[in-house]
Design a protein around this motif. Structure first.
Motif, PDB file in Angstrom:
ATOM      1  N   ALA A   1      -0.610  -6.645 -13.939  1.00  0.00           N
ATOM      2  CA  ALA A   1      -0.135  -6.611 -12.551  1.00  0.00           C
ATOM      3  C   ALA A   1       1.377  -6.423 -12.505  1.00  0.00           C
ATOM      4  N   ALA A   2       2.087  -7.081 -13.418  1.00  0.00           N
ATOM      5  CA  ALA A   2       3.540  -6.943 -13.449  1.00  0.00           C
ATOM      6  C   ALA A   2       3.925  -5.509 -13.753  1.00  0.00           C
ATOM      7  N   ASN A   3       3.132  -4.876 -14.607  1.00  0.00           N
ATOM      8  CA  ASN A   3       3.418  -3.486 -14.934  1.00  0.00           C
ATOM      9  C   ASN A   3       3.110  -2.577 -13.756  1.00  0.00           C
ATOM     10  N   ARG A   4       1.965  -2.804 -13.110  1.00  0.00           N
ATOM     11  CA  ARG A   4       1.611  -1.949 -11.976  1.00  0.00           C
ATOM     12  C   ARG A   4       2.546  -2.173 -10.796  1.00  0.00           C
ATOM     13  N   GLY A   5       2.923  -3.411 -10.595  1.00  0.00           N
ATOM     14  CA  GLY A   5       3.949  -3.715  -9.601  1.00  0.00           C
ATOM     15  C   GLY A   5       3.479  -3.695  -8.165  1.00  0.00           C
ATOM     16  N   THR A   6       2.639  -2.748  -7.833  1.00  0.00           N
ATOM     17  CA  THR A   6       2.217  -2.630  -6.441  1.00  0.00           C
ATOM     18  C   THR A   6       0.879  -1.904  -6.364  1.00  0.00           C
ATOM     19  N   THR A   7       0.161  -2.144  -5.306  1.00  0.00           N
ATOM     20  CA  THR A   7      -1.035  -1.360  -5.037  1.00  0.00           C
ATOM     21  C   THR A   7      -0.587  -0.055  -4.383  1.00  0.00           C
ATOM     22  N   VAL A   8      -1.188   1.052  -4.772  1.00  0.00           N
ATOM     23  CA  VAL A   8      -0.785   2.333  -4.216  1.00  0.00           C
ATOM     24  C   VAL A   8      -1.875   2.813  -3.258  1.00  0.00           C
ATOM     25  N   TYR A   9      -1.460   3.104  -2.060  1.00  0.00           N
ATOM     26  CA  TYR A   9      -2.420   3.582  -1.061  1.00  0.00           C
ATOM     27  C   TYR A   9      -2.265   5.087  -0.912  1.00  0.00           C
ATOM     28  N   LEU A  10      -3.289   5.817  -1.265  1.00  0.00           N
ATOM     29  CA  LEU A  10      -3.278   7.258  -1.030  1.00  0.00           C
ATOM     30  C   LEU A  10      -4.256   7.520   0.102  1.00  0.00           C
ATOM     31  N   CYS A  11      -4.247   8.761   0.584  1.00  0.00           N
ATOM     32  CA  CYS A  11      -5.210   9.084   1.634  1.00  0.00           C
ATOM     33  C   CYS A  11      -6.605   8.958   1.047  1.00  0.00           C
ATOM     34  N   GLY A  12      -7.361   8.004   1.535  1.00  0.00           N
ATOM     35  CA  GLY A  12      -8.748   7.884   1.103  1.00  0.00           C
ATOM     36  C   GLY A  12      -8.918   7.252  -0.257  1.00  0.00           C
ATOM     37  N   LYS A  13      -7.874   6.666  -0.811  1.00  0.00           N
ATOM     38  CA  LYS A  13      -8.021   6.020  -2.114  1.00  0.00           C
ATOM     39  C   LYS A  13      -6.989   4.922  -2.267  1.00  0.00           C
ATOM     40  N   ARG A  14      -7.403   3.885  -2.936  1.00  0.00           N
ATOM     41  CA  ARG A  14      -6.466   2.795  -3.157  1.00  0.00           C
ATOM     42  C   ARG A  14      -6.456   2.473  -4.640  1.00  0.00           C
ATOM     43  N   ILE A  15      -5.266   2.416  -5.225  1.00  0.00           N
ATOM     44  CA  ILE A  15      -5.173   2.035  -6.633  1.00  0.00           C
ATOM     45  C   ILE A  15      -4.687   0.602  -6.677  1.00  0.00           C
ATOM     46  N   ASP A  16      -5.610  -0.284  -7.040  1.00  0.00           N
ATOM     47  CA  ASP A  16      -5.336  -1.707  -6.949  1.00  0.00           C
ATOM     48  C   ASP A  16      -4.366  -2.190  -8.005  1.00  0.00           C
ATOM     49  N   MET A  17      -3.614  -3.213  -7.634  1.00  0.00           N
ATOM     50  CA  MET A  17      -2.731  -3.853  -8.605  1.00  0.00           C
ATOM     51  C   MET A  17      -3.507  -4.902  -9.405  1.00  0.00           C
ATOM     52  N   VAL A  18      -4.450  -5.556  -8.725  1.00  0.00           N
ATOM     53  CA  VAL A  18      -5.274  -6.553  -9.406  1.00  0.00           C
ATOM     54  C   VAL A  18      -6.736  -6.127  -9.268  1.00  0.00           C
ATOM     55  N   PRO A  19      -7.612  -6.534 -10.178  1.00  0.00           N
ATOM     56  CA  PRO A  19      -9.000  -6.098 -10.122  1.00  0.00           C
ATOM     57  C   PRO A  19      -9.655  -6.368  -8.757  1.00  0.00           C
ATOM     58  N   GLU A  20     -10.639  -5.556  -8.469  1.00  0.00           N
ATOM     59  CA  GLU A  20     -11.215  -5.574  -7.136  1.00  0.00           C
ATOM     60  C   GLU A  20     -11.811  -6.923  -6.769  1.00  0.00           C
ATOM     61  N   LEU A  21     -12.369  -7.601  -7.765  1.00  0.00           N
ATOM     62  CA  LEU A  21     -12.977  -8.904  -7.495  1.00  0.00           C
ATOM     63  C   LEU A  21     -11.966  -9.816  -6.793  1.00  0.00           C
ATOM     64  N   LEU A  22     -10.720  -9.748  -7.223  1.00  0.00           N
ATOM     65  CA  LEU A  22      -9.692 -10.556  -6.579  1.00  0.00           C
ATOM     66  C   LEU A  22      -9.229  -9.929  -5.270  1.00  0.00           C
ATOM     67  N   SER A  23      -8.880  -8.628  -5.355  1.00  0.00           N
ATOM     68  CA  SER A  23      -8.216  -8.021  -4.207  1.00  0.00           C
ATOM     69  C   SER A  23      -9.123  -7.952  -2.988  1.00  0.00           C
ATOM     70  N   SER A  24     -10.411  -7.690  -3.192  1.00  0.00           N
ATOM     71  CA  SER A  24     -11.268  -7.522  -2.019  1.00  0.00           C
ATOM     72  C   SER A  24     -12.212  -8.687  -1.817  1.00  0.00           C
ATOM     73  N   ASN A  25     -12.202  -9.642  -2.724  1.00  0.00           N
ATOM     74  CA  ASN A  25     -13.140 -10.731  -2.556  1.00  0.00           C
ATOM     75  C   ASN A  25     -12.469 -12.103  -2.636  1.00  0.00           C
ATOM     76  N   LEU A  26     -12.166 -12.562  -3.846  1.00  0.00           N
ATOM     77  CA  LEU A  26     -11.730 -13.952  -3.979  1.00  0.00           C
ATOM     78  C   LEU A  26     -10.402 -14.239  -3.298  1.00  0.00           C
ATOM     79  N   CYS A  27      -9.519 -13.243  -3.304  1.00  0.00           N
ATOM     80  CA  CYS A  27      -8.220 -13.491  -2.684  1.00  0.00           C
ATOM     81  C   CYS A  27      -8.188 -13.026  -1.237  1.00  0.00           C
ATOM     82  N   SER A  28      -9.082 -12.151  -0.879  1.00  0.00           N
ATOM     83  CA  SER A  28      -9.063 -11.604   0.462  1.00  0.00           C
ATOM     84  C   SER A  28      -9.509 -12.686   1.458  1.00  0.00           C
ATOM     85  N   LEU A  29      -8.684 -12.922   2.469  1.00  0.00           N
ATOM     86  CA  LEU A  29      -8.974 -14.018   3.409  1.00  0.00           C
ATOM     87  C   LEU A  29      -9.983 -13.557   4.460  1.00  0.00           C
ATOM     88  N   ARG A  30     -11.199 -13.286   4.000  1.00  0.00           N
ATOM     89  CA  ARG A  30     -12.201 -12.790   4.921  1.00  0.00           C
ATOM     90  C   ARG A  30     -12.716 -13.915   5.812  1.00  0.00           C
TER      91      ARG A  30
END
Lengths: 291, 960
Positions: free
Chosen positions: B527-556
């Motif tokens: 994550a320190a190396n990636r530094g940031t999540t990159v949002y492209l049109c229609g695609k997202r390059i996550d900084m942290v694995p999806e399990l965290l970014s869209s589930n465990l950490c996401s305040l749904r």
């Protein structure tokens, strides 16, 4: 120095024994105690040796470092001596107790080696006036049972024999900056010629006679002793008198002659032993400190 | 068994040190093969039946490559075909020593389970450890270690063999001497090329082989090759001489930056002490001396009378893919008549200190000779020289985007030599272009490695009672989140409630990512190396694995989540009475979009808790905003475009500029407030190592263009302070020109500096100009920004909710980290813009030719830059097209105005243009814009040939 208390009767017994050339432990006047030598005992030094003489034990380690030659002799390296009297040896050394003895011992060592012949100092020069090897000779007293000088000198000779100085070469660029480059092969190293390194023979005047390799009891009966450093050819490089008593010129002469004789006799088996140990190479069984 | 390793080292001060390491040998290191019964291994890596077919080795076998094979042929090893490889520890260590990037790639391969790569720690194995012998060089010793290990494997597998078909090991080496010695000790040994060529059914692997032939072979076979060619470039100096030269000041060390527009020109950026950094100009092929963009080079300055001025000519290397010896002649015709003032320090490259080669994306130019296997490759980045590669699949690769790595640049070769790494797909395809975009902007986008994934929490995950004890339970609060539609990584949620004393409690709850990402584990490093999540049109390059970014950490909504909360007690004038930070557990009651939230606020019939909370927040936000603007915060404008993407083809079907609602600014206000509060807290607690964000005030000269533009419409802009600027921007209105204010704000945005992260111990100026805040940081988006994670950790230590670790308190390391974060952040923005540009092109491709209205944004010497508000598209209309008659151009710098024949263009003029896609150069597709109104006629009466527009859908957003 560690001292033992000797009663008057014991003194007479020791004196009489020596007069008859028979010492308490059965030796003659010019006999050494049993001596054990092992080299290459400390792996992170460039050369090391451990010597036990009776119960006296000393460890010598030699570190080679790059330094600047002394201004008077730009094409020579030099040796530095330091003697550490650890409290292991005797409780008297605790705190700063051993300091005085240490200084005295190292001063003597400087004197002994202060001549052109004992070690080829020119071979320690890397580039005249700029870089040379400095050999730091560190002596550690592990146990004191008399005759420290002799044991230390033998250990230093063995350690110098064992010393491997990495080979370096100087690469110069056109700007005049000099870089020292180290050979990356650990086997590519320089050995010292220790043929002329002297050994110290300490002779103690006990009664009318003098003995070598005194034990602490014998030392207590003696008033003065003479330190003589002798090379393998019998050349005396340094003599020193220690102790409170006085020595008459005749006995000094006698003692010097005896010292030369004993010293010559000491060198030959020592060198033989060292070479023998070296030739074993990796197959040598290391004894170390626990053996 | 104990052995000691001894080696000598030179110390920094010039002394020599003897280092002794203890080295233990073991007898419990297993061979890793499924076939072996002797070794007590739990999960063998190497397969029982290694199915790789080769002409040379018809029997099943494992492969052992030596160090040079790994270093040079890592591209081949990465291929899925190559499996069941034994990587010896000796090899691994040597690779690590020689090349960090290759080492990382190798480690990645080893972690991949399908590859069946096994690391055999031969250096610690009782039977394969060898000691260096007298007279043996370190390399020879390692080669011997490899041979001994290979031999051991051979015998070991033979012993374990039960079936008839013997498993063997094959040693791959390119070293002639090593090969001979291996043959002498009856090992199976092949050269890497031999072996790869013998593989059945994988001809494309051969192309991946490195062109470079290792030295022993070079001497043996290709000697005539070298001597026959003429030397084109001066020799590079050896490193020792370069270092001595830098020390004595005759050479300068700097980063090589090739010019985008002129392939014969470059600058070397020499970092000086403090502010005094210089740029050295390098001109001409000989002087560039094979340096490639981003290399660290040593330059020698020419005497002052030989200094040159940078040429203003655009030169593209169009040299045909023929032979090198054909020298370009253009090189010499430079304008020599330069004024003294324009001259810059000029020099030449004398040596390369560090190459910074990476695989480059680009396309193949086919050689004119049909049967030729040598082709030139043109990188997408114009700053990279063309690369000669050898391939037999040129016909297939033509029209594809491919990646090529440079292997070397011999002094007799006009172009560097390289080899084909992989194909990205057909040029113009969305997938391919996206890949190119990510690679060219150095965005780490590979799937997360096994090591990273292994540091994820185990599923099913639930909040443990221990967590509950240490955290405040806020599950009863009516917390909700407001985000753009389709957002899955929700990192902030809000609540607001009335207190009994008449005050209001407002809480900002941020996903507690630092709970999951622990310092210094694999996931943290990634994550320190990636530094940031990159949002492209229609695609997202996550900084942290999806399990965290869209589930465990996401305040749904309606799930219990861990949060880090910042809770204020405020009065109704939005004055903070008390601030506290705490780790909490929350349960969001609703995830709303901006529009939904707006509707709830506006719908007077709704009166539930959430709506009330939203209304309270909205009211306070308005107060906060007013206060902020009074203090001089800037509201700047940029056009943001959203594409409506077809759900099936994923092609853009329509685009829409982003609409801003009250709720947008509501969320923003509280995020700003939280960031400021946290920044103050961590700075108070750790004045030396707080990670903060600053936005320096721009130098006054930056405003020149804005002032001139405003003046042309008789509007006065004050730039003495942020407040003055904000006020005068608010006042700037022109009757009958409603868009004027927006245009002016767009211009003002361009005057701004970039906001950056920094470590508080390394700087003294903390001011955030755009927000008019004395201190600022990023706290609110830990899912998509690494800086926030660091801030979370600092804050957690400050409130004693977590323990610290050494790197967190090390200002040098913090500072290095912020440099990386700033770089990643910048690159991600560039990538984002490039992605929008590409989608804009796709959009126009489908739309054909369009006529649109636009405004002149800038006036240049030979062109005008036009902004089309409808698409947020910006393009340059050139008036001096190549090979065509140039109309009479008069440029007035004061206005600035440009007189083309009779018509004079001013800033903010309204023009009409035709937009179409120019696909003539497939690698650099452009959007072509041509002027329709006003009609500019040349003397001959023919309208100006359709000027070309560069695709510059740049929308530098003022980044907070």
């Amino acid at each position: 120095m560690a001292t033992v208390q000797v009663s008057e009767a014991e003194k007479v017994y020791i004196l009489h024994g020596i007069r008859d050339d028979l010492r308490v432990d059965g030796r003659g006047c010019e006999d050494y105690r049993h001596m054990e030598i092992e080299t290459d005992v400390v792996s992170n030094t460039d050369g090391s040796a451990k010597v036990t003489l009776g119960h006296t034990a000393v460890l010598v380690g030699i570190k080679a470092d790059i330094g600047k030659p002394r201004p008077g002799v730009p094409n020579e390296g030099y040796l530095e001596f330091f003697v550490d009297c650890s409290a292991n040896a005797t409780p008297e050394f605790e705190g700063r107790g051993g300091e005085e003895l240490g200084t005295e011992l190292s001063n003597t060592l400087y004197k002994v080696f202060n001549n052109k012949h004992s070690v080829d100092l020119k071979s320690l020069c890397i580039s005249a006036g700029e870089h040379c090897w400095v050999l730091y000779v560190d002596v550690l007293l592990l146990q004191c049972d008399g005759n420290l000088y002799d044991a230390i000198s033998v250990a230093i000779k063995a350690a110098l024999f064992n010393t491997k100085i990495p080979k370096v070469h100087i690469s110069a660029d056109e700007e005049g900056g000099k870089e020292i480059e180290l050979s990356d092969d650990p086997y590519d190293c320089m050995r010292l010629d220790v043929e002329n390194v002297p050994c110290i023979v300490t002779l103690c005047k006990v009664g009318h006679r003098h003995v070598v390799d005194v034990t602490l009891q014998e030392k207590a009966c003696s008033v003065a002793s003479l330190i003589i450093s002798v090379t393998h050819t019998g050349t005396v490089t340094c003599t020193r008198k220690v102790g409170g008593g006085s020595l008459d010129p005749e006995s000094i002469f006698e003692m010097t002659e005896a010292g030369k004789r004993v010293g010559k006799a000491l060198h030959a088996p020592l060198m033989k032993l060292l070479q023998q140990e070296e030739s074993l190479g990796k197959t040598r069984q290391k004894v170390g400190f626990l053996g | 068994m104990l052995k000691s390793k001894t080696f000598m080292k030179k110390t920094r001060s010039g002394g020599v040190m003897k280092i002794v390491r203890e080295h233990y040998l073991r007898d419990d290191i297993w061979c890793g093969s499924e076939i072996c019964t002797e070794c007590k291994q739990e999960s063998p890596v190497l397969q029982r039946d290694p199915s790789i077919e080769s002409n040379l080795c018809s029997y099943p076998h494992y492969v052992i490559p030596d160090t040079n094979v790994v270093l040079h042929q890592i591209d081949v090893l990465e291929d899925p075909v190559i499996r069941n490889v034994i990587i010896l520890q000796t090899v691994l260590q040597e690779v690590r020593h020689r090349s960090a990037p290759v080492y990382k790639r190798l480690k990645d391969i080893i972690h991949e389970q399908e590859k069946h790569f096994y690391t055999f720690t031969n250096e610690h194995h009782r039977e394969t450890f060898i000691e260096r012998e007298p007279g043996e060089s370190a390399n020879d010793r390692n080669d011997r270690a490899i041979r001994v290990a290979a031999k051991w494997y051979g015998q070991h597998l033979e012993k374990a063999e039960s079936e008839a078909d013997a498993l063997k090991v094959v040693l791959l080496t390119n070293d002639l001497g090593n090969k001979q010695k291996a043959e002498e000790s009856s090992l199976l040994v092949y050269r890497c090329e031999e072996y790869i060529k013998s593989l059945i059914g994988n001809p494309e692997l051969v192309d991946r082989l490195l062109l470079f032939t290792p030295l022993p072979f070079l001497c043996a076979f290709h000697l005539h090759d070298i001597t026959s060619s003429k030397v084109l470039f001066p020799e590079h100096l050896p490193l020792s001489r370069i270092q001595a030269g830098i020390k004595s000041g005759t050479f300068l060390q700097g980063t090589f930056r090739a010019s985008r527009d002129n392939y014969l020109e470059a600058t070397v950026f020499v970092q000086g002490e403090g502010e005094d950094s210089t740029e050295v100009l390098i001109q001409g092929l000989q002087n560039l001396n094979r340096a490639v963009y981003q290399d660290v080079v040593a330059v020698q300055l020419y005497p002052r009378n030989q200094w040159l001025a940078p040429s203003s000519v655009m030169l593209q290397d169009e040299g045909a893919a023929k032979d090198d010896n054909e020298e370009d002649k253009e090189e010499e015709d430079e304008e020599k008549s330069v004024t003294e003032a324009a001259r810059k320090p000029t020099g030449k490259v004398v040596g390369i200190i560090k190459r910074n080669w990476r695989p480059f994306c680009g396309m193949l130019n086919l050689s004119q000779i049909k049967e030729s296997t040598r082709h030139l490759f043109t990188p997408a980045d114009r700053r990279i020289p063309r690369i000669r590669i050898e391939t037999r699949q040129a016909a297939t690769l033509a029209g594809q985007r491919i990646m090529v790595a440079i292997d070397g640049w011999p002094k007799h070769s006009r172009y560097p030599n390289g080899h084909f790494v992989r194909s990205l797909g057909n040029a113009g395809d969305k997938e391919t272009e996206q890949m190119v975009l990510l690679l060219e902007h150095d965005v780490p986008h590979q799937a997360f490695s096994q090591a990273v994934l292994s540091s994820l929490p185990k599923m099913p995950w639930a909040i443990t009672p221990e967590d509950m004890v240490r955290r405040e339970d806020l599950r009863h609060l009516s917390v909700c989140s407001v985000d753009p539609p389709g957002c899955t990584d929700i990192d902030d949620a809000l609540h607001c409630r009335e207190l009994d004393n008449g005050n209001v409690e407002v809480g900002v709850h941020i996903a507690d990512v630092s709970h999951f990402i622990r310092p210094c584990n694999a996931m943290d490093k990634e994550a320190a190396n990636r530094g940031t999540t990159v949002y492209l049109c229609g695609k997202r390059i996550d900084m942290v694995p999806e399990l965290l970014s869209s589930n465990l950490c996401s305040l749904r909504s309606n799930v219990e989540r861990l949060a880090f909360s910042c809770i204020w007690e405020m009065n109704h004038k939005a004055e903070i009475i008390k601030t506290r930070f705490t780790k909490t557990v929350i349960n969001s009651k609703a995830s709303l979009t901006y529009a939904e939230a707006q509707m709830r606020i506006d719908d007077t019939t709704k009166n539930d808790d959430i709506t009330k909370s939203l209304r309270g927040l909205n009211k306070l936000a308005k107060v906060l905003k007013r206060q902020r603007i009074e203090k001089g915060a800037l509201t700047l404008s940029s056009l943001e475009v959203r594409f409506h993407i077809d759900s099936e083809t994923h092609d853009p079907i329509d685009l829409q500029t982003k609409e801003l609602m009250e709720t947008n600014s509501m969320v923003e206000e509280f995020m700003l407030l939280a960031n400021i509060s946290v920044a103050q807290k961590i700075y108070d607690e750790f004045p030396d190592c707080a990670m903060l964000r600053k936005h320096p005030a721009p130098p006054p000269s930056n405003y020149d263009i804005l002032l001139k533009a405003a003046k042309s419409k008789d509007v006065e802009i004050h730039t003495d302070s942020a407040k003055a600027l904000a006020d005068s921007l608010d006042m700037a209105r022109v009757d009958g020109f409603p868009y004027f204010n927006t245009l002016l704000r767009i211009l003002a945005t361009r005057c701004m500096m970039q906001a950056v992260y920094f470590c508080s111990g390394m700087d003294t100026d903390f001011h955030h100009y755009g927000l008019a805040s004395a201190i600022y940081t990023h706290f609110t988006s830990p899912i998509r920004r690494y800086a926030d994670i660091i801030v979370h950790r600092l804050l957690a230590v400050a409130i004693e909710a977590d323990s610290t670790y050494p790197d967190l308190m090390d200002k040098q390391k913090q500072s290095a980290l912020s440099t990386n974060l700033n770089y990643r952040h910048k690159m991600s923005q560039y990538a984002q813009r490039a992605s929008v540009a590409f989608h804009t092109q796709l959009f126009f491709k489908s739309r054909g030719i369009l006529n649109e209205e636009g405004f002149v944004l800038f006036v240049r010497k030979n062109a005008i830059i036009v902004l089309i508000p409808k698409f947020g598209l910006e393009g340059t209309v050139f008036f001096d097209a190549k090979h065509k008659a140039t109309p009479k151009l008069v440029f007035d710098e004061e206005g600035p105005t440009l007189k083309v024949e009779q018509h004079t263009f001013h800033i903010f003029d309204m023009v009409k243009v035709t937009i179409s896609l120019d696909a003539s150069n497939i690698q650099h597709q452009k959007i072509r814009m041509s002027l329709i109104e006003p009609v500019v006629r040349t003397i001959s009466g023919v309208s100006v040939p359709a000027p070309v527009v560069e695709p510059q859908a740049k929308k530098p957003k003022l980044d907070r």
